[in-house]
Design an enzyme around this catalytic site. Structure first.
Site, PDB file in Angstrom:
ATOM      1  N   GLY A   1      54.615 -31.314 -31.664  1.00 35.47           N
ATOM      2  CA  GLY A   1      55.354 -31.021 -30.435  1.00 35.47           C
ATOM      3  C   GLY A   1      56.634 -31.822 -30.359  1.00 35.47           C
ATOM      4  O   GLY A   1      56.908 -32.697 -31.186  1.00 35.47           O
ATOM      5  N   GLU A   2      57.446 -31.467 -29.370  1.00 37.32           N
ATOM      6  CA  GLU A   2      58.702 -32.173 -29.184  1.00 37.32           C
ATOM      7  C   GLU A   2      58.851 -32.561 -27.724  1.00 37.32           C
ATOM      8  O   GLU A   2      58.478 -31.800 -26.843  1.00 37.32           O
ATOM      9  CB  GLU A   2      59.874 -31.272 -29.586  1.00 37.32           C
ATOM     10  N   GLY A   3      59.389 -33.734 -27.492  1.00 39.36           N
ATOM     11  CA  GLY A   3      59.592 -34.157 -26.107  1.00 39.36           C
ATOM     12  C   GLY A   3      60.927 -34.844 -25.967  1.00 39.36           C
ATOM     13  O   GLY A   3      61.732 -34.853 -26.904  1.00 39.36           O
ATOM     14  N   GLY A   4      61.137 -35.423 -24.785  1.00 38.90           N
ATOM     15  CA  GLY A   4      62.402 -36.063 -24.510  1.00 38.90           C
ATOM     16  C   GLY A   4      62.692 -37.229 -25.431  1.00 38.90           C
ATOM     17  O   GLY A   4      63.831 -37.544 -25.736  1.00 38.90           O
TER      18      GLY A   4
ATOM     19  N   VAL B   1      56.747 -35.169 -32.476  1.00 42.71           N
ATOM     20  CA  VAL B   1      55.454 -35.707 -32.892  1.00 42.71           C
ATOM     21  C   VAL B   1      54.887 -34.860 -34.024  1.00 42.71           C
ATOM     22  O   VAL B   1      54.867 -33.633 -33.940  1.00 42.71           O
ATOM     23  CB  VAL B   1      54.447 -35.702 -31.725  1.00 42.71           C
TER      24      VAL B   1
ATOM     25  N   LYS C   1      55.052 -40.223 -34.252  1.00 45.13           N
ATOM     26  CA  LYS C   1      56.099 -39.837 -33.314  1.00 45.13           C
ATOM     27  C   LYS C   1      57.427 -40.427 -33.766  1.00 45.13           C
ATOM     28  O   LYS C   1      57.555 -41.641 -33.874  1.00 45.13           O
ATOM     29  CB  LYS C   1      55.739 -40.376 -31.924  1.00 45.13           C
TER      30      LYS C   1
ATOM     31  N   ASP D   1      54.757 -43.668 -18.277  1.00 45.41           N
ATOM     32  CA  ASP D   1      55.204 -42.288 -18.493  1.00 45.41           C
ATOM     33  C   ASP D   1      54.000 -41.352 -18.468  1.00 45.41           C
ATOM     34  O   ASP D   1      53.849 -40.497 -19.331  1.00 45.41           O
ATOM     35  CB  ASP D   1      55.959 -42.188 -19.826  1.00 45.41           C
TER      36      ASP D   1
END
Lengths: 190, 806
Positions: free
Chosen positions: B94-97, B101, B117, B210
């Site tokens: 996945g991808e986040g801010g 990952v 990550k 977070d």
């Protein structure tokens, strides 16, 4: 355009650069307009358009400034802001596309569509990566590239927007361009 | 590549470009025999430069962009991470801010699957790692089945940091609950287990910072859901490496997840504690129950995010049950995913669950649950049908919330509310006592009655109808009240006059001078009608309008209104009455601004004389201080420093003791004294006065009040004298912006401020910015103020006058 008339935009543009307030006022306007324009292009993507940010930014500027007769200095201010936003829009869009496609294992390239178009086309995400690296060493050069790539400013306009001499802008641009070209080249070879 | 190497590359590239192409290679080897990395880079760049088909002048690369081959960037990163043989990347999760990952295989020391990550570019890698190492000891203490362990951290060859965690095969908790159609009770049970994991971490001294659905995964073990919190300790490491002072980047991007960010995080507060996690858990619970976060963003653009930052700080979220009811067509599917119908869901949430969620979501962290334990316990009580600890808010509590909501844009909002409701009724009743004539008393009583009714009924109705669902500002309330006034009291002009005076004053207090004028003028017009006799309100209106004229720089108009009001007031109360003394004070101020210091001094002396001959009451003492303060200012302006210094010092000392630090007289005298000391070169003493004053006034009056702008200008002048020009520039820019907004650009105060700003910019050698500001200057003095005092060094802003208390 968020209910603001051309006159207001003109006033904000005229003030732009003099304080944070007007920049903040303008930001959503420019952003909305650019995103709207970009979205209409993105919607067309099946036909394999290559995105031309310069054209988008110019169109946004013409629409927003209307017939208000803005000064060149304002135009530079506007593009300083618009190029930053344009960059963000392109990167966001590209990330979205990549994430979407990933599951199927497809390779996303629009390279086929580039035949017949003059000059090379740049991988948005690869450029973004390289540009962030450049910014770590030399934020000024990164800003210059941003103005040229995403805002479509000429060297002269970019020099104005950054308040540097034309000679300096030319030298920095040449260096930044070569540096980036090499970085992008390495990226694809790795 | 290091910064030094980059600088060398830059210099060598420039140098090589100046050489004939054929000689570049040899030149380069000669100039850089010692660093092959640098040399190779420059060689490659020269090759690229030679290859460029487009001239330097054409638009960049003359081409467009495409979404490129995914593997380009990623493959390089993978190769870098796999280089030392410890990890092998398998797939993207996945991808986040913060970055991407991956699922990876750890090869040493244990062979196992892990989550890896990679942090986005732009974070300071060295700091991330230093911070992470500092945290490692603490993180190692955590041992809980509901917490994914962080195993390792490192950096890639190109300088990106990465973290390695236990791999959790699960879905985000919100997704899991919806997929599995868990009902409210099952969701709450799952939530309690999340709380237990977080509590464990808190007990070991680790905050998450977070928490959000994508960091709370639900895995299935033996057919049972197991919530597992990931990323503990990571937000902390990154937070520390982010640009200082804010969680928002230049482009307005939050570094965290805005919907889950606590108010203290939204303002960039570094002092975060367990209650920040409690807030995020509150958001999570809200979303589990209603399907939406408490505060939602309508758009994700940059400006929207800046605005959202304000929303996080100020807007009170709707109760979960209210939110459920107002979801629109979506609410059927939201309810279905909870195995129920909308009406039942709303009923389930109403009451206890509402209060539990809202208590976790309090803006003020002192009002939240004190610990995760307490939150979990309350949810547990609800599940066990026991009375919960969270309480529905009381009336006074709700009022405090109302007050806080309205504090934002108009700092003095609530004060005005009391000014309106309390002031008018209070004085009217006072007059009834003072006057013995039955007829007059009856009339005054009737006015007071009607006014009270109007304010209590209409105004409060306006508050209620406006406050539903969104924030109300004092301004909106006043507007609503003003609208209800038109035509309402056609047959009772005295009542309308009383109300116009009050509204005018309230608007003036808010700095809405045009609206204030409208109400005052209407009031004066009514007072002149035959048969209308309400001297107090008539004087109020004239005095109010004179104050508006003064504030807007029309001093001549103010003088004539004040003289008219003074005659009326002396007839009404005699010369020693409250009104005449007050008006004389205003008159003297106006004369001073008309550059008639002799006339002004005479009026001040007369007031001081009258006051000294009156019985010695506290009120009288206060008024005396005000007048003396003004006389001190007058001397100050006339460059009579020797006369001014002792009187201002005396007044300031006595006012601070008698009236307190936040009283207007104290603040104004402090302001004057600071300016005086600065001009006498006593910069240290001046600073000791003005710095705390600025903070106090910002707090009392709000950031954008004109008076705050004057104080900023004074502090700016001090900073200039101290050579701290950047600080001065920030202050002056703020002041100009504020004054332009309050008075308009043409106003003498704005013009004066702009001129000062221009001078500063010139001094700082920023001709372009200076020119831009200079363009705002009108060449002629503003037409309304032919007699504006010259902008001398000792000038005192016209609007910084003592208050008129009536």
């Amino acid at each position: 355009m968020s209910g603001l008339d051309a006159q207001t935009v003109t006033r904000i543009l005229a003030d732009f650069g003099s304080n944070d307030v007007s920049a903040r006022q303008l930001l959503p306007l420019v952003y909305d307009e650019l995103r709207r324009l970009a979205a209409s292009l993105f919607a067309d993507e099946r036909s394999n358009h290559t995105l031309q940010p310069t054209a988008l930014v110019n169109e946004a500027f013409l629409r927003m400034a209307g017939n208000a007769g803005l000064r060149v200095a304002n135009r530079a201010h506007f593009f300083r802001l618009a190029s930053k936003i344009m960059r963000q829009i392109l990167v966001d869009h590209a990330r979205g596309r990549v994430a979407q496609k990933r599951g199927s294992g497809d390779r996303i390239t629009l390279d086929d569509s580039l035949r017949g178009i003059e000059g090379p086309s740049i991988d948005v995400l690869a450029l973004e990566e390289a540009l962030e690296r450049l910014a770590q060493f030399s934020p000024d050069k990164a800003r210059l590239v941003e103005l040229r790539f995403f805002g479509g400013l000429t060297i002269e306009e970019a020099a104005d927007a950054l308040a540097i001499s034309r000679t300096q802008a030319t030298r920095e641009w040449r260096m930044a361009r070569a540096w980036l070209a090499d970085e992008l080249n390495r990226g694809t070879q790795a | 590549m290091t910064s030094d190497q980059f600088a060398r590359v830059e210099a060598l590239f420039d140098g090589a470009c100046a050489q004939p192409a054929a000689l570049q290679g040899a030149w380069l080897r000669e100039q850089c025999p010692d660093d092959p990395e640098v040399r190779q880079k420059v060689e490659a760049m020269l090759a690229q430069d030679a290859r460029s088909r487009v001239s330097l002048d054409s638009p960049a690369f003359g081409a467009g962009f495409h979404v490129g081959d995914v593997s380009g960037v990623e493959q390089r990163l993978r190769a870098e991470i796999e280089a030392d043989g410890r990890y092998r990347i398998q797939s993207l999760l996945g991808e986040g801010g913060f970055g991407s990952v991956y699922r990876a295989e750890q090869m040493h020391p244990v062979r196992r699957d892990v989550a890896l990550k990679i942090v986005k570019v732009g974070m300071d890698t060295a700091r991330v790692l230093v911070r992470f190492e500092a945290e490692c000891q603490t993180l190692a203490l955590m041992n809980h089945p509901g917490i994914a362990k962080v195993l390792d951290a490192g950096a890639t060859a190109s300088g990106r940091s990465f973290f390695v965690m236990e791999l959790v095969e699960g879905r985000p908790i919100t997704v899991y609950c919806d997929d599995e159609q868990l009902d409210t009770v099952a969701r709450l049970q799952l939530f309690v287990r999340v709380c237990e994991a977080v509590r464990h971490a808190h007990q070991k001294g680790v905050l998450h910072r977070d928490l959000k659905p994508s960091n709370v995964l639900v895995a299935e073990r033996d057919g049972q859901p197991v919530p597992i919190v990931i990323d503990f300790g990571i937000a902390r490491a990154m937070d520390d490496a982010a640009p200082v002072g804010s969680l928002v980047t230049e482009q307005g991007q939050f570094l965290g997840t805005p919907e889950y960010m606590s108010p203290e995080q939204a303002v960039g507060e570094r002092d975060i504690d367990t209650r920040t996690d409690i807030y995020a858990l509150g958001v999570l619970l809200y979303e589990l129950l209603t399907g939406t976060t408490p505060l939602t963003r309508t758009s994700s653009d940059a400006a929207g995010l800046l605005e959202f930052q304000r929303v996080i700080r100020e807007r009170e979220p709707p109760k979960p049950s209210t939110r459920c009811k107002t979801l629109g067509p979506e609410r059927v599917s939201v309810a279905r995913r909870r195995r129920t119908d909308p009406a039942t869901l709303t009923r389930t949430l109403r009451g206890d669950l509402d209060w539990i969620v809202l208590k976790a979501l309090e803006k003020d962290r002192a009002m939240r649950y004190a610990s995760v334990d307490a939150l979990a316990a309350d949810v547990g009580r609800y599940l066990a049908d026991e009375p919960i600890a969270a309480r529905p808010p009381s009336k006074s509590y709700q009022f405090r919330k109302f007050a806080r909501r309205n504090k934002g844009p108009l700092a003095a909002g609530i004060a005005i509310f009391f000014l309106l409701v309390g002031g008018v009724i209070g004085t009217a009743i006072g007059m009834i006592r003072a006057r013995h004539e039955a007829g007059v008393a009856r009339k005054e009583s009737a006015i007071a009655q009607a006014v009270s009714e109007f304010l209590n009924h209409d105004l409060l109705t306006a508050v209620e109808s406006q406050s539903r669902g969104h924030d109300v500002t004092m301004r909106q309330i006043l507007d609503a009240a003003a609208q209800r006034l038109d035509g309402r009291f056609d047959d009772r002009p005295e009542i309308e006059l009383a109300l116009r005076s009050s509204l005018g004053r309230a608007y003036r207090y808010l700095g809405e001078f045009a609206l204030a004028r409208k109400h005052f003028e209407r009031g004066i017009e009514l007072s002149r009608r035959p048969g209308v006799s309400a001297p107090k309100y008539s004087i109020d209106a004239k005095l109010g309008l004179a104050n508006v004229d003064n504030a807007l720089g029309d001093y001549a108009a103010a003088e004539s209104l004040l003289r008219e009001a003074l005659d009326e007031a002396i007839r009404f109360e005699g010369e020693r009455g409250g009104y005449p003394l007050l008006i004389m004070n205003s008159l003297a101020q106006t004369l001073r601004r008309l550059d008639r210091p002799g006339d002004a001094e005479a009026v001040y002396q007369r007031v001081i004389e009258l006051r000294r001959s009156m019985p010695d009451s506290t009120d009288n003492q206060k008024e005396l201080l005000t007048v003396m303060s003004n006389l001190g200012t007058l001397y100050f302006m006339a460059d009579r420093y020797a006369d001014a210094a002792p009187i201002l010092s005396e007044v300031r000392e006595r006012a601070e003791k008698m009236l307190g630090l936040e009283h207007e007289v104290t603040m104004k005298t402090t302001y004057d004294l600071a300016g005086l000391l600065r001009r006498l070169g006593r910069l240290g003493e001046s600073e000791a006065l003005i710095v705390p004053l600025k903070e106090r006034m910002e707090r009392v009056l709000g950031e954008n009040h004109p008076l705050v702008c004057f104080v900023r200008n004074e502090l700016a002048a001090l900073r200039q004298d101290q050579g701290r020009l950047e600080e001065a520039l920030a202050l002056r820019s703020q002041a100009v912006a504020g004054l332009e907004r309050a008075f308009g650009r043409e106003h003498p105060e704005s013009q004066y401020s702009i001129r000062q700003l221009v001078r500063l910019l010139e001094q700082m050698n920023r001709p372009d910015d200076a020119a831009e500001q200079r363009a705002k200057l009108t060449t002629q003095p503003a037409t309304t103020t032919p007699t504006t005092p010259r902008a001398t060094a000792t000038r005192v802003p016209a609007a910084l006058t003592p208050p008129d208390r009536h």
